[in-house]
Motif scaffolding. Structure first.
Motif, PDB file in Angstrom:
ATOM      1  N   TRP A  59      17.425  41.248  -4.150  1.00 45.40           N
ATOM      2  CA  TRP A  59      17.058  42.581  -3.579  1.00 45.40           C
ATOM      3  C   TRP A  59      15.846  42.592  -3.309  1.00 45.40           C
ATOM      4  O   TRP A  59      15.188  43.158  -2.320  1.00 45.40           O
ATOM      5  CB  TRP A  59      16.877  43.071  -5.492  1.00 45.40           C
ATOM      6  N   LYS A  60      14.758  41.403  -4.116  1.00 51.77           N
ATOM      7  CA  LYS A  60      13.664  41.631  -3.073  1.00 51.77           C
ATOM      8  C   LYS A  60      13.699  41.074  -1.214  1.00 51.77           C
ATOM      9  O   LYS A  60      12.684  41.848  -0.559  1.00 51.77           O
ATOM     10  CB  LYS A  60      12.745  40.076  -3.510  1.00 51.77           C
ATOM     11  N   ASP A  61      15.250  40.780  -0.954  1.00 54.33           N
ATOM     12  CA  ASP A  61      14.815  40.027   0.109  1.00 54.33           C
ATOM     13  C   ASP A  61      15.590  41.266   1.515  1.00 54.33           C
ATOM     14  O   ASP A  61      15.113  41.327   2.561  1.00 54.33           O
ATOM     15  CB  ASP A  61      15.603  38.942   0.534  1.00 54.33           C
ATOM     16  N   VAL A  62      15.955  42.453   0.415  1.00 53.04           N
ATOM     17  CA  VAL A  62      17.000  43.173   1.168  1.00 53.04           C
ATOM     18  C   VAL A  62      15.752  44.823   1.157  1.00 53.04           C
ATOM     19  O   VAL A  62      16.338  45.754   1.771  1.00 53.04           O
ATOM     20  CB  VAL A  62      18.073  43.494   0.992  1.00 53.04           C
ATOM     21  N   GLU A  63      14.925  44.450  -0.140  1.00 53.82           N
ATOM     22  CA  GLU A  63      15.066  45.617  -0.488  1.00 53.82           C
ATOM     23  C   GLU A  63      13.649  46.967   0.641  1.00 53.82           C
ATOM     24  O   GLU A  63      14.278  48.296   0.691  1.00 53.82           O
ATOM     25  CB  GLU A  63      13.260  45.751  -1.489  1.00 53.82           C
ATOM     26  N   ALA A  64      13.031  45.982   1.368  1.00 52.57           N
ATOM     27  CA  ALA A  64      12.482  46.638   2.870  1.00 52.57           C
ATOM     28  C   ALA A  64      13.729  47.579   3.350  1.00 52.57           C
ATOM     29  O   ALA A  64      13.332  48.447   4.211  1.00 52.57           O
ATOM     30  CB  ALA A  64      11.813  45.864   3.380  1.00 52.57           C
ATOM     31  N   VAL A  65      14.684  47.449   4.071  1.00 50.12           N
ATOM     32  CA  VAL A  65      15.984  47.698   4.478  1.00 50.12           C
ATOM     33  C   VAL A  65      16.771  48.641   3.745  1.00 50.12           C
ATOM     34  O   VAL A  65      17.300  49.637   4.481  1.00 50.12           O
ATOM     35  CB  VAL A  65      16.570  47.284   5.889  1.00 50.12           C
ATOM     36  N   VAL A  66      16.721  48.187   2.654  1.00 50.70           N
ATOM     37  CA  VAL A  66      17.880  49.739   2.382  1.00 50.70           C
ATOM     38  C   VAL A  66      17.121  50.029   0.893  1.00 50.70           C
ATOM     39  O   VAL A  66      17.658  51.787   1.806  1.00 50.70           O
ATOM     40  CB  VAL A  66      18.646  48.515   0.781  1.00 50.70           C
ATOM     41  N   GLY A  67      16.061  50.593   0.928  1.00 46.77           N
ATOM     42  CA  GLY A  67      15.115  51.349   0.529  1.00 46.77           C
ATOM     43  C   GLY A  67      15.100  51.616  -0.933  1.00 46.77           C
ATOM     44  O   GLY A  67      15.209  50.566  -1.624  1.00 46.77           O
ATOM     45  N   GLU A  68      14.838  53.027  -1.023  1.00 47.90           N
ATOM     46  CA  GLU A  68      14.408  53.292  -2.546  1.00 47.90           C
ATOM     47  C   GLU A  68      15.619  53.197  -3.575  1.00 47.90           C
ATOM     48  O   GLU A  68      16.938  54.045  -2.681  1.00 47.90           O
ATOM     49  CB  GLU A  68      14.199  54.466  -2.821  1.00 47.90           C
ATOM     50  N   ALA A  69      16.078  52.527  -4.341  1.00 44.94           N
ATOM     51  CA  ALA A  69      17.364  52.626  -4.891  1.00 44.94           C
ATOM     52  C   ALA A  69      17.986  53.690  -5.248  1.00 44.94           C
ATOM     53  O   ALA A  69      18.884  53.771  -5.558  1.00 44.94           O
ATOM     54  CB  ALA A  69      17.724  51.000  -5.630  1.00 44.94           C
ATOM     55  N   GLU A  70      16.851  54.417  -6.150  1.00 45.87           N
ATOM     56  CA  GLU A  70      17.313  55.913  -6.590  1.00 45.87           C
ATOM     57  C   GLU A  70      17.770  56.661  -5.684  1.00 45.87           C
ATOM     58  O   GLU A  70      18.795  57.484  -5.832  1.00 45.87           O
ATOM     59  CB  GLU A  70      16.671  56.184  -7.552  1.00 45.87           C
ATOM     60  N   GLN A  71      17.420  56.803  -4.590  1.00 45.01           N
ATOM     61  CA  GLN A  71      18.353  57.755  -3.977  1.00 45.01           C
ATOM     62  C   GLN A  71      19.349  56.860  -2.519  1.00 45.01           C
ATOM     63  O   GLN A  71      19.769  57.482  -1.559  1.00 45.01           O
ATOM     64  CB  GLN A  71      17.213  57.662  -2.258  1.00 45.01           C
ATOM     65  N   VAL A  72      19.433  55.929  -2.583  1.00 42.59           N
ATOM     66  CA  VAL A  72      20.639  55.515  -1.811  1.00 42.59           C
ATOM     67  C   VAL A  72      22.425  55.338  -2.368  1.00 42.59           C
ATOM     68  O   VAL A  72      22.939  55.980  -1.417  1.00 42.59           O
ATOM     69  CB  VAL A  72      20.910  53.663  -1.786  1.00 42.59           C
ATOM     70  N   PHE A  73      22.650  56.101  -3.895  1.00 37.77           N
ATOM     71  CA  PHE A  73      23.229  56.647  -4.445  1.00 37.77           C
ATOM     72  C   PHE A  73      23.540  58.308  -4.433  1.00 37.77           C
ATOM     73  O   PHE A  73      24.047  58.635  -4.750  1.00 37.77           O
ATOM     74  CB  PHE A  73      23.777  56.080  -5.855  1.00 37.77           C
ATOM     75  N   ALA A  74      22.223  58.681  -4.135  1.00 42.28           N
ATOM     76  CA  ALA A  74      22.032  60.214  -5.170  1.00 42.28           C
ATOM     77  C   ALA A  74      23.655  61.480  -3.699  1.00 42.28           C
ATOM     78  O   ALA A  74      24.170  60.696  -2.325  1.00 42.28           O
ATOM     79  CB  ALA A  74      20.896  60.797  -4.264  1.00 42.28           C
ATOM     80  N   GLY A  75      23.796  62.140  -4.787  1.00 41.06           N
ATOM     81  CA  GLY A  75      25.148  62.946  -4.436  1.00 41.06           C
ATOM     82  C   GLY A  75      26.735  61.442  -3.820  1.00 41.06           C
ATOM     83  O   GLY A  75      27.161  62.279  -3.605  1.00 41.06           O
ATOM     84  N   VAL A  76      26.602  60.789  -5.194  1.00 36.28           N
ATOM     85  CA  VAL A  76      27.276  59.318  -4.417  1.00 36.28           C
ATOM     86  C   VAL A  76      28.546  59.746  -4.787  1.00 36.28           C
ATOM     87  O   VAL A  76      29.299  59.356  -4.269  1.00 36.28           O
ATOM     88  CB  VAL A  76      27.097  58.712  -5.556  1.00 36.28           C
ATOM     89  N   ASP A  77      28.423  60.718  -6.016  1.00 32.65           N
ATOM     90  CA  ASP A  77      30.679  61.337  -5.967  1.00 32.65           C
ATOM     91  C   ASP A  77      30.787  62.272  -5.243  1.00 32.65           C
ATOM     92  O   ASP A  77      32.266  61.986  -4.422  1.00 32.65           O
ATOM     93  CB  ASP A  77      31.027  61.784  -7.146  1.00 32.65           C
ATOM     94  N   GLY A  78      30.361  62.927  -3.604  1.00 28.03           N
ATOM     95  CA  GLY A  78      30.714  63.671  -3.345  1.00 28.03           C
ATOM     96  C   GLY A  78      30.850  64.424  -2.628  1.00 28.03           C
ATOM     97  O   GLY A  78      31.905  65.606  -2.293  1.00 28.03           O
ATOM     98  N   LYS A  79      31.087  65.607  -4.642  1.00 24.83           N
ATOM     99  CA  LYS A  79      31.814  66.271  -4.490  1.00 24.83           C
ATOM    100  C   LYS A  79      31.508  67.306  -5.017  1.00 24.83           C
ATOM    101  O   LYS A  79      31.764  68.548  -4.963  1.00 24.83           O
ATOM    102  CB  LYS A  79      32.666  65.752  -6.153  1.00 24.83           C
ATOM    103  N   ARG A  80      29.776  66.903  -5.090  1.00 19.56           N
ATOM    104  CA  ARG A  80      29.451  68.236  -5.595  1.00 19.56           C
ATOM    105  C   ARG A  80      29.123  69.495  -4.153  1.00 19.56           C
ATOM    106  O   ARG A  80      27.699  69.047  -3.562  1.00 19.56           O
ATOM    107  CB  ARG A  80      28.325  68.335  -6.457  1.00 19.56           C
ATOM    108  N   ASP A  81      29.533  70.638  -3.995  1.00 13.38           N
ATOM    109  CA  ASP A  81      29.710  70.581  -2.232  1.00 13.38           C
ATOM    110  C   ASP A  81      27.824  71.390  -2.678  1.00 13.38           C
ATOM    111  O   ASP A  81      26.676  71.848  -2.053  1.00 13.38           O
ATOM    112  CB  ASP A  81      30.112  71.481  -2.544  1.00 13.38           C
TER     113      ASP A  81
END
Lengths: 450, 450
Positions: A59-81
């Motif tokens: 994770w430490k190696d890719v953290e800088a490019v992937v970004g804030e973990a909490e934000q990556v999957f926000a709205g993750v199910d794509g269902k809540r318009d």
């Protein structure tokens, strides 16, 4: 019968792919393993015996490019318009653009944001070190408090990350991991242990799908990854093809079940076709293949046909042979790009091969058991070059080096003088199973008495 | 074992799909049969015994909307970039717009031209009345003189045509064909003879694919049908998503093999899971299904897993049951929208079903052979309503009419009091095969001695 590229040791935890809380915790876990892929080639390293292994980073190696973990999957199910205007930006782009909400982006930024998302795919967790009682169960319904620890305390989460468009990260990885290289999966793949090859197969197929499917086939809007790489979703409020935003017409893919939101797996039939007496086997060769290379006939399954019908149609189309009885032997994932090979057997009604063939094959013939056994027993594992692999796939069109068909045929007439796919290919599995009398072992011991 | 929706009597002649000359002749043949579909429902008629049959119309009936046969397949292989500016317009649009070359169209007209193409699919020819010597062989390489007569003189060409956006044609067809109606394929489908159902399955899957895939997933350009409905191709020179035309960047789908240019078939596993002693069978129910309805567990195959692994994963995910031995029984095309069901058997290692299940099932249990036989023998063919069919597919989300789970479970406890899928569903095939001792008949007579 387990073929190469199958035998995946990971628990995919597919019921947790829609849980933002779980995915976030699995992403930033110190136990997380990331397989970087560059143009679909996974990072690998040879051990001192020459065997190839996948090489993971943390994770430490890719953290800088992937970004804030909490934000990556926000709205993750794509269902809540209703969440759409607040959809978090995938970390990497947020960092680059210095913005945190879709609404803050210009049209051009929106387009780039969606198109530049590097594929990040949750592959599953390795629970092999866990006691039975601590393994994740499908009954563990996720909620906002779900974490890797609550669901799979011993689990090591596996991820795939496409680094093709991240030159700085690529360079850093190669510098910090001596001896590691991005290696094409097929060429020489047979030196990779089966379980690692199966993880690589899952990663390659999913990264490829996420990479090539950038727009909704129904409405042309850019689509975004949800479910950690296992779904791509067209969301109202995101920019449409004509640049009109927000109040856009809902795409048909937002209603009902739409298979194009999910990864493809294309079923292929590949078959050991036997002579009517069962003593010979039909093999053919395409004109673009390396000289003297013969293999089982194969082809894609079509809409509205069963496995058995596909076997019969393909053999008839390619060799003019009518096949009677057909059965299943075993299957093999084939992530080039996303097939599943169904290995079958069939019994020909005649041996009258038509040699004035259609465009698929330049030669097809029945080989005797002795001829085949000689090849199987004598051939050292075929190390195909990258170019040969591409040609076997028919990806490069016509062969770049000419070979003499008459010469190839003559050589194939000499016993044992033809080449077959390596032991890692299901074609080899099928031919070997036939030659050694094990093609029809369909009923395992535990049920043979039922 | 041939399941419903398989058993297609047509010779698909897939090697002739790229021949403009052949397709043109097969299109305007007086023997050609066209199956009109409205919103994926094929035109049907009931005979006096109440059985449902497909109802076809002829070339004369559709000529006016399809247009000049010679033009429909121009540039048919989608490969010759130099032909692109001269690409003929699909007949219908040419007629409507009074133009014959792509270059004559405005941008808006181009967009509409590509998006409004009604799906026209070549299904194959019926050669059942032909003597063996007059049947089309794969060796018949097409050229510019190829016709239906040179390749299949006795053949009757079958086509599917989407009339959803052609109200005038729809009305005319209904007026001129008394008693004919567009009927949803699933509800009551079991009264349609197998061979007709298999033609309908092929037509439905292909029309659906052509209808929903309007844009290239790689570059967002509108894509056009080539190979008579069997390929959709992104062609340079055609308008791109941003309206820029002609000199547009070549799409990645124009290089190498891209599976998204071809129809999808999504493999699904569906399994008869037996108790460790083989005397009971595991069936489950989703919360949206009609009350007391139980069926085999099933799920989509994922990237990087074999058939056997998919069976084990799905049963574990849905019922918490670990499965040991797994095998194949038979397969069934399932054109809703484009699946192939792989019917398998598996042997559970325990009977400890978890009832606090994940989201897939609301109940799962092992039924005894006696319980199952009673249902099979007593159930009249289930005529599911259109709404029930939609709910079994999970297409409608939550059930619209509430049912009492406790009550349903209690009723299912009473012997013979549950419902199973109709005989046309592979789930029924599998359960019946198990109950009557025929689940493991994998080696047909002709090869049992090999």
């Amino acid at each position: 019968m387990e073929n190469y590229y199958a035998g995946n040791p990971l628990n995919r935890l597919s019921y947790l792919r829609s849980s933002q809380a779980f995915l976030t915790s699995a992403l930033r876990s110190p136990k997380a393993k990331f397989l970087p892929l560059d143009s679909l080639s996974p990072l690998c390293k040879h051990d001192k015996d020459g065997a190839r292994h996948l090489h993971f980073v943390g994770w430490k190696d890719v953290e800088a490019v992937v970004g804030e973990a909490e934000q990556v999957f926000a709205g993750v199910d794509g269902k809540r318009d209703e969440d759409v205007p607040e959809l978090a930006i995938l970390g990497l782009q947020a960092k680059r653009l210095g913005k945190t909400r879709v609404g803050d982006l210009s049209h051009d930024e929106k387009m780039r944001y969606f198109l530049d998302q590097p594929a990040l795919v949750f592959l599953g967790v390795d629970e092999r070190s866990a006691p039975e009682s601590a393994k994740s169960l499908p009954v563990s319904k996720p909620d906002e408090h779900s974490t890797l620890e609550t669901h799979s305390p011993y689990g090591e989460p596996y991820w795939a990350l496409d680094v093709s468009a991240l030159p700085d990260l690529k360079q850093k990885i190669l510098q910090e991991n001596e001896g590691a290289k991005f290696m094409e999966l097929r060429s020489g793949a047979q030196t990779m242990p089966t379980q690692e090859a199966s993880i690589a197969a899952e990663a390659r197929a999913l990264v490829d799908w996420n990479t090539r499917n950038k727009f909704c086939p129904a409405c042309a809007r850019p689509i975004r990854s949800v479910w950690a790489g296992w779904k791509r979703s067209c969301i109202p409020g995101e920019p449409s093809a004509d640049g009109v935003d927000g109040q856009a017409t809902a795409c048909i893919s937002r209603k009902g079940v739409h298979n194009f939101s999910y990864p493809r797996t294309d079923p292929v039939v590949i078959m050991a076709v036997l002579s009517p007496d069962g003593e010979k086997i039909l093999l053919g060769r395409q004109r673009t293949w390396p000289a003297r290379f013969y293999s089982c006939l194969a082809g894609f399954l079509e809409a509205g046909e069963s496995l058995e019908e596909a076997v019969r149609r393909e053999v008839y189309e390619e060799a003019g042979i009518v096949v009677g009885d057909v059965g299943y032997h075993s299957s093999q994932p084939w992530p080039f790009p996303a097939s599943l090979m169904f290995g079958c057997w069939g019994v020909a009604k005649t041996e009258d091969i038509r040699v004035d063939l259609d465009n698929e094959l330049e030669d097809a013939r029945f080989f005797t058991r002795d001829q085949v056994l000689k090849v199987i027993q004598s051939t050292k594992p075929m190390q195909l070059s990258r170019e040969q692999v591409a040609r076997i796939d028919g990806k490069e069109g016509a062969a770049s080096d000419k070979h003499d068909l008459a010469d190839a045929k003559k050589k194939a007439d000499d016993e044992g003088s033809f080449l077959m796919p390596p032991a890692t290919a299901i074609a080899n599995t099928l031919v070997t199973a036939w030659a050694t009398g094990k093609l029809f072992n369909q009923v395992p011991v535990s049920v043979s008495k039922m």
